[in-house]
Design a protein around this motif. Structure first.
Motif, PDB file in Angstrom:
ATOM      1  N   LEU A 195       0.886  -0.921  -0.015  1.00 38.73           N
ATOM      2  CA  LEU A 195      -0.185   0.000   0.136  1.00 38.73           C
ATOM      3  C   LEU A 195       0.841   1.461   0.295  1.00 38.73           C
ATOM      4  N   VAL A 196       1.946   1.306   0.483  1.00 40.35           N
ATOM      5  CA  VAL A 196       3.098   2.377   1.015  1.00 40.35           C
ATOM      6  C   VAL A 196       2.980   2.522  -0.248  1.00 40.35           C
ATOM      7  N   VAL A 253      -6.324  -6.604   1.743  1.00 45.16           N
ATOM      8  CA  VAL A 253      -6.763  -5.861   2.486  1.00 45.16           C
ATOM      9  C   VAL A 253      -7.826  -6.026   3.348  1.00 45.16           C
ATOM     10  N   VAL A 254      -8.709  -6.253   2.745  1.00 43.48           N
ATOM     11  CA  VAL A 254     -10.401  -6.432   3.606  1.00 43.48           C
ATOM     12  C   VAL A 254     -10.682  -7.656   4.639  1.00 43.48           C
ATOM     13  N   LEU A 255      -9.370  -8.136   4.524  1.00 44.96           N
ATOM     14  CA  LEU A 255      -9.565  -9.813   5.040  1.00 44.96           C
ATOM     15  C   LEU A 255      -8.466  -9.804   6.303  1.00 44.96           C
ATOM     16  N   LEU A 270      -1.359  -1.501  13.032  1.00 46.89           N
ATOM     17  CA  LEU A 270      -0.843  -2.806  13.091  1.00 46.89           C
ATOM     18  C   LEU A 270      -0.165  -2.935  11.393  1.00 46.89           C
ATOM     19  N   MET A 271      -1.031  -2.946  10.620  1.00 45.77           N
ATOM     20  CA  MET A 271      -0.710  -2.665   9.288  1.00 45.77           C
ATOM     21  C   MET A 271      -0.290  -2.003   8.446  1.00 45.77           C
ATOM     22  N   MET A 272      -0.166  -0.316   8.652  1.00 44.56           N
ATOM     23  CA  MET A 272       0.207   0.703   8.076  1.00 44.56           C
ATOM     24  C   MET A 272       2.040   1.432   8.582  1.00 44.56           C
ATOM     25  N   ILE A 297      -6.092   4.365   1.817  1.00 38.98           N
ATOM     26  CA  ILE A 297      -6.739   3.365   1.710  1.00 38.98           C
ATOM     27  C   ILE A 297      -7.428   2.244   2.719  1.00 38.98           C
ATOM     28  N   GLY A 298      -5.721   2.078   3.087  1.00 37.37           N
ATOM     29  CA  GLY A 298      -6.249   0.999   4.495  1.00 37.37           C
ATOM     30  C   GLY A 298      -6.678   1.707   5.609  1.00 37.37           C
TER      31      GLY A 298
END
Length: 285
Positions: free
Chosen positions: A33-34, A186-188, A205-207, A41-42
């Motif tokens: 994503l980065v 990403v959604v999951l 925790l994702m970004m 978007i995340g």
């Protein structure tokens, strides 16, 4: 102080295993994503799953399956709607998502308030990592397994579509399909993280590890490894701080991830403030 909380309490062990599972799968998606300049978007998708979770709770009560299915369907619906809107109007996809996620967030809060299902809005928004049960833990592990297998299969086209989407499109590589499959992952992962960290904290925790990874490595693979290690360290540190200081667990984990990000920004080996400052006298000479 470091080991006893996990040795003595089963709920701490479940929270640790769940957060480590999330740390294996979500940060690599954040790295992409980065690299695609889609960092926000995340965050948008993390908010977009709330109405689906609320509807799942209204239909099935506090059911892991109902809330998870609702969250996944809501997130996918927002992805598809934003994609159609951007292609039909020429509006950028991130701008289109911004509009949809704000409406989705407000709708989710309204649905939770109207549901009367016993769902705590604060738990939905900020999570309850220490309340993760065996079902949620199995769901997180399953999502991690699916994500890692999918990333292994789509790694090369995903990298190609990230750095040169035009090439993959002209070569008949199905760039749009890879992009949609990536957003579905990403959604999951956001739905899986929601069960521990809530819809507002799940994206942290994702970004945060993903944005800090660029300060530790210049390659995609290196950034993925750095992001996973940072997320894992943040999970352990956040759980310990939450236990000993009696703080909310989700925000504690995200704050720990933020501290690691700040460390990379300040003194990482790749483009950090310290590295840029150290180069100035050399360039001036």
């Amino acid at each position: 102080m470091l080991l006893d909380p996990f040795l003595d309490y089963a709920f701490m062990r479940r929270a640790l295993v769940g957060c480590l599972a999330l740390s294996l799968a979500a940060p690599p998606l954040g790295v992409f994503l980065v690299l695609r300049r889609l960092s926000l978007i995340g965050d948008a998708l993390g908010h977009a799953i709330l109405p689906g979770v609320a509807l799942g709770a209204m239909v099935g009560g506090l059911s892991l399956v109902a809330m998870s299915v609702g969250g996944v369907l809501a997130g996918l619906a927002i992805v598809v709607a934003a994609g159609l809107a951007s292609r039909g109007t020429g509006l950028r996809e991130d701008a289109s998502l911004a509009g949809f996620y704000l409406v989705a967030l407000a709708l989710g809060v309204v649905l939770v308030s109207m549901s009367g299902s016993g769902v705590d809005l604060l738990d939905l928004l900020f999570g309850a990592a220490l309340g993760v049960d065996d079902g949620a833990l199995l769901f997180m592990a399953s999502v991690t397994t699916v994500t890692l297998v999918a990333l292994a299969l789509m790694w090369r086209p995903l990298v190609a579509e990230t750095f040169d989407p035009g090439f993959l499109r002209h070569a008949g590589g199905g760039g749009a399909a890879w992009h949609l499959a990536f957003l579905a992952l990403v959604v999951l992962n956001l739905v899986a993280a929601f069960h521990a960290l809530g819809t507002l904290m799940a994206v942290g925790l994702m970004m945060l590890p993903a944005t800090g990874a660029r300060f530790w490595s210049g390659s995609v693979g290196g950034q993925v490894v750095a992001a996973v290690l940072a997320a894992s360290a943040a999970s352990v540190a956040g759980l310990l701080v939450s236990f000993h200081a009696d703080l909310p667990t989700g925000p504690a984990i995200v704050l720990a991830a933020g501290a690691i990000w700040a460390l990379g920004l300040a003194a990482g080996p790749q483009g950090s403030l310290l590295r840029r400052w150290a180069r100035r006298p050399h360039l001036a000479g």
